[in-house]
Design an enzyme around this catalytic site. Structure first.
Site, mmCIF file in Angstrom:
data_model
loop_
_atom_site.group_PDB
_atom_site.id
_atom_site.type_symbol
_atom_site.label_atom_id
_atom_site.label_comp_id
_atom_site.label_asym_id
_atom_site.label_seq_id
_atom_site.Cartn_x
_atom_site.Cartn_y
_atom_site.Cartn_z
ATOM 1 N N PRO A 9 76.498 68.380 6.797
ATOM 2 C CA PRO A 9 77.773 67.975 7.388
ATOM 3 C C PRO A 9 77.793 67.937 8.914
ATOM 4 O O PRO A 9 77.210 68.790 9.576
ATOM 5 C CB PRO A 9 78.767 69.029 6.870
ATOM 6 C CG PRO A 9 77.935 70.138 6.333
ATOM 7 C CD PRO A 9 76.624 69.550 5.929
ATOM 8 N N ASN A 10 78.469 66.921 9.385
ATOM 9 C CA ASN A 10 78.734 66.693 10.819
ATOM 10 C C ASN A 10 77.531 66.185 11.608
ATOM 11 O O ASN A 10 77.669 65.837 12.774
ATOM 12 C CB ASN A 10 79.312 67.958 11.485
ATOM 13 C CG ASN A 10 80.609 68.386 10.828
ATOM 14 O OD1 ASN A 10 81.523 67.590 10.724
ATOM 15 N ND2 ASN A 10 80.685 69.624 10.366
ATOM 16 N N ARG A 17 79.826 64.853 18.682
ATOM 17 C CA ARG A 17 80.065 66.260 18.378
ATOM 18 C C ARG A 17 79.400 67.161 19.425
ATOM 19 O O ARG A 17 78.175 67.158 19.576
ATOM 20 C CB ARG A 17 79.420 66.501 17.021
ATOM 21 C CG ARG A 17 79.324 67.905 16.628
ATOM 22 C CD ARG A 17 78.408 68.037 15.439
ATOM 23 N NE ARG A 17 78.537 69.373 14.941
ATOM 24 C CZ ARG A 17 77.672 69.946 14.143
ATOM 25 N NH1 ARG A 17 76.609 69.284 13.737
ATOM 26 N NH2 ARG A 17 77.871 71.169 13.743
ATOM 27 N N TYR A 22 74.523 69.571 21.137
ATOM 28 C CA TYR A 22 73.680 68.749 20.267
ATOM 29 C C TYR A 22 73.115 67.509 20.953
ATOM 30 O O TYR A 22 72.346 66.769 20.331
ATOM 31 C CB TYR A 22 74.471 68.360 19.005
ATOM 32 C CG TYR A 22 74.829 69.555 18.151
ATOM 33 C CD1 TYR A 22 73.848 70.205 17.398
ATOM 34 C CD2 TYR A 22 76.124 70.053 18.109
ATOM 35 C CE1 TYR A 22 74.162 71.313 16.626
ATOM 36 C CE2 TYR A 22 76.450 71.165 17.325
ATOM 37 C CZ TYR A 22 75.469 71.787 16.587
ATOM 38 O OH TYR A 22 75.774 72.885 15.821
ATOM 39 N N ASN A 74 68.062 69.858 6.925
ATOM 40 C CA ASN A 74 68.926 70.526 7.894
ATOM 41 C C ASN A 74 70.292 70.625 7.206
ATOM 42 O O ASN A 74 71.073 69.678 7.240
ATOM 43 C CB ASN A 74 69.024 69.717 9.194
ATOM 44 C CG ASN A 74 69.911 70.427 10.211
ATOM 45 O OD1 ASN A 74 70.598 71.405 9.891
ATOM 46 N ND2 ASN A 74 69.894 69.934 11.448
ATOM 47 N N ALA A 77 76.016 73.508 8.673
ATOM 48 C CA ALA A 77 76.760 74.763 8.463
ATOM 49 C C ALA A 77 76.474 75.399 7.102
ATOM 50 O O ALA A 77 76.559 76.619 6.957
ATOM 51 C CB ALA A 77 78.259 74.514 8.631
ATOM 52 N N HIS A 80 74.236 78.611 6.370
ATOM 53 C CA HIS A 80 74.621 80.013 6.530
ATOM 54 C C HIS A 80 75.294 80.601 5.298
ATOM 55 O O HIS A 80 75.486 81.801 5.234
ATOM 56 C CB HIS A 80 75.526 80.132 7.765
ATOM 57 C CG HIS A 80 74.967 79.383 8.946
ATOM 58 N ND1 HIS A 80 73.759 79.731 9.521
ATOM 59 C CD2 HIS A 80 75.394 78.269 9.619
ATOM 60 C CE1 HIS A 80 73.486 78.876 10.502
ATOM 61 N NE2 HIS A 80 74.461 77.976 10.579
ATOM 62 N N ASP A 87 69.980 77.550 -4.457
ATOM 63 C CA ASP A 87 69.587 77.488 -5.870
ATOM 64 C C ASP A 87 68.942 76.150 -6.202
ATOM 65 O O ASP A 87 67.966 76.090 -6.961
ATOM 66 C CB ASP A 87 70.811 77.696 -6.782
ATOM 67 C CG ASP A 87 71.245 79.159 -6.844
ATOM 68 O OD1 ASP A 87 70.500 80.032 -6.372
ATOM 69 O OD2 ASP A 87 72.358 79.413 -7.363
ATOM 70 N N GLU A 98 62.739 73.675 6.697
ATOM 71 C CA GLU A 98 64.102 73.785 7.236
ATOM 72 C C GLU A 98 64.061 73.415 8.717
ATOM 73 O O GLU A 98 63.182 73.893 9.453
ATOM 74 C CB GLU A 98 64.556 75.250 7.080
ATOM 75 C CG GLU A 98 65.898 75.571 7.680
ATOM 76 C CD GLU A 98 66.228 77.080 7.589
ATOM 77 O OE1 GLU A 98 65.315 77.900 7.313
ATOM 78 O OE2 GLU A 98 67.400 77.414 7.823
ATOM 79 N N HIS A 100 66.520 72.891 12.287
ATOM 80 C CA HIS A 100 67.785 72.973 13.033
ATOM 81 C C HIS A 100 67.553 72.436 14.430
ATOM 82 O O HIS A 100 66.548 72.794 15.066
ATOM 83 C CB HIS A 100 68.291 74.415 13.113
ATOM 84 C CG HIS A 100 68.557 74.979 11.767
ATOM 85 N ND1 HIS A 100 69.641 74.578 11.018
ATOM 86 C CD2 HIS A 100 67.852 75.838 10.995
ATOM 87 C CE1 HIS A 100 69.592 75.187 9.853
ATOM 88 N NE2 HIS A 100 68.513 75.947 9.807
ATOM 89 N N ARG A 107 72.636 81.730 18.787
ATOM 90 C CA ARG A 107 74.015 81.235 18.857
ATOM 91 C C ARG A 107 74.992 82.252 18.247
ATOM 92 O O ARG A 107 74.714 83.441 18.271
ATOM 93 C CB ARG A 107 74.086 79.856 18.184
ATOM 94 C CG ARG A 107 73.231 78.802 18.930
ATOM 95 C CD ARG A 107 73.401 77.427 18.352
ATOM 96 N NE ARG A 107 74.785 76.993 18.410
ATOM 97 C CZ ARG A 107 75.275 75.983 17.681
ATOM 98 N NH1 ARG A 107 74.473 75.316 16.874
ATOM 99 N NH2 ARG A 107 76.542 75.638 17.782
ATOM 100 N N ARG A 111 75.832 82.216 12.705
ATOM 101 C CA ARG A 111 74.761 81.207 12.539
ATOM 102 C C ARG A 111 73.383 81.839 12.453
ATOM 103 O O ARG A 111 72.389 81.165 12.178
ATOM 104 C CB ARG A 111 74.750 80.237 13.728
ATOM 105 C CG ARG A 111 75.938 79.318 13.774
ATOM 106 C CD ARG A 111 75.818 78.347 14.937
ATOM 107 N NE ARG A 111 77.128 77.929 15.345
ATOM 108 C CZ ARG A 111 77.837 76.959 14.736
ATOM 109 N NH1 ARG A 111 77.343 76.295 13.715
ATOM 110 N NH2 ARG A 111 79.040 76.662 15.166
#
Ligand code: DQA
Length: 143
Positions: A9-10, A17, A22, A74, A77, A80, A87, A98, A100, A107, A111
Site C-alpha cells: 500500500p501507498n 507521498r 521516499y 515490499n 505498512a 509490521h 502465512d 524483503e 524497503h 524510523r 516500523r
C-alpha cells in the site's frame, strides 16, 4: 528465471507521498528501473502493486501456483503487522527477498519490527530504488 515483485500500500503514490522520505521519483520510474535491471540480468519479472492485503495474499498464492522462482516483496505498512502475508509467504518453497526503500530500523518505533524478516532469505533496506536491484542480484547469483 521468473520473479514476482510485489509492492504494498501507498507505494503507488511514490513521488507524491512524503517526498522528503521516499524521494521525488514516482512508481512508474520504479517499475521502469526494475524492468531495465531485470532485462540486464536476463530475469523475467512480474511487477505488481496493491493497496489491499487480500490482493497481496492472492499474488503470493499465484506465485506458488504458477511456479515462480522467487518473490521480492515490499509489503509497505503490512510489513509490521500482517500475519496473513507472513502465512502466505510460508506457503512458498522458493526464496523471498524483503525490500524497503527506507531504513526501517532507524524510523518510528512501530516500523522497526518486520513480521516477515525471519522467513526471508534476505532483507534490503535504506537503499531506495537500488534495493530492488540488490534483490534481483541475489536471484541472479543463485543462477
Ligand atoms: C516501507 C517502510 C514502511 O514502514 C512503510 O509503511 C512503507 C514503505 C519502505 O519501503 O521503506 O510504506 O516499506
Amino acid at each position: 528465471m521468473n520473479i514476482m515483485i510485489i509492492n504494498g500500500p501507498n507505494l503507488d503514490m511514490l513521488g507524491i507521498r512524503q517526498p522528503e522520505i521516499y524521494g521525488h521519483e514516482d512508481y512508474d520510474d520504479l517499475c521502469f528501473q526494475i524492468d531495465k535491471w531485470a532485462e540486464e540480468l536476463e530475469i523475467t519479472v512480474d511487477v505488481r502493486q496493491s493497496n489491499h492485503e487480500g490482493d497481496i495474499v492472492e499474488f503470493i498464492h499465484e506465485a506458488y501456483e504458477d511456479d515462480f522462482d522467487g518473490v521480492i516483496i515490499n509489503p509497505a505498512a503490512y510489513t509490521h503487522y500482517s500475519y496473513a502475508i507472513r502465512d502466505a509467504l510460508l506457503i512458498l518453497n522458493v526464496p523471498v527477498v524483503e525490500v524497503h526503500l527506507t531504513d526501517i530500523s532507524q524510523r518510528d518505533e512501530f516500523r522497526r519490527h518486520s513480521v516477515i524478516s525471519d522467513i526471508c532469505a534476505k532483507t534490503v533496506m535504506g537503499k531506495g530504488f537500488a534495493g530492488y536491484k540488490e534483490a534481483l542480484d541475489f536471484f541472479f547469483d543463485l543462477l
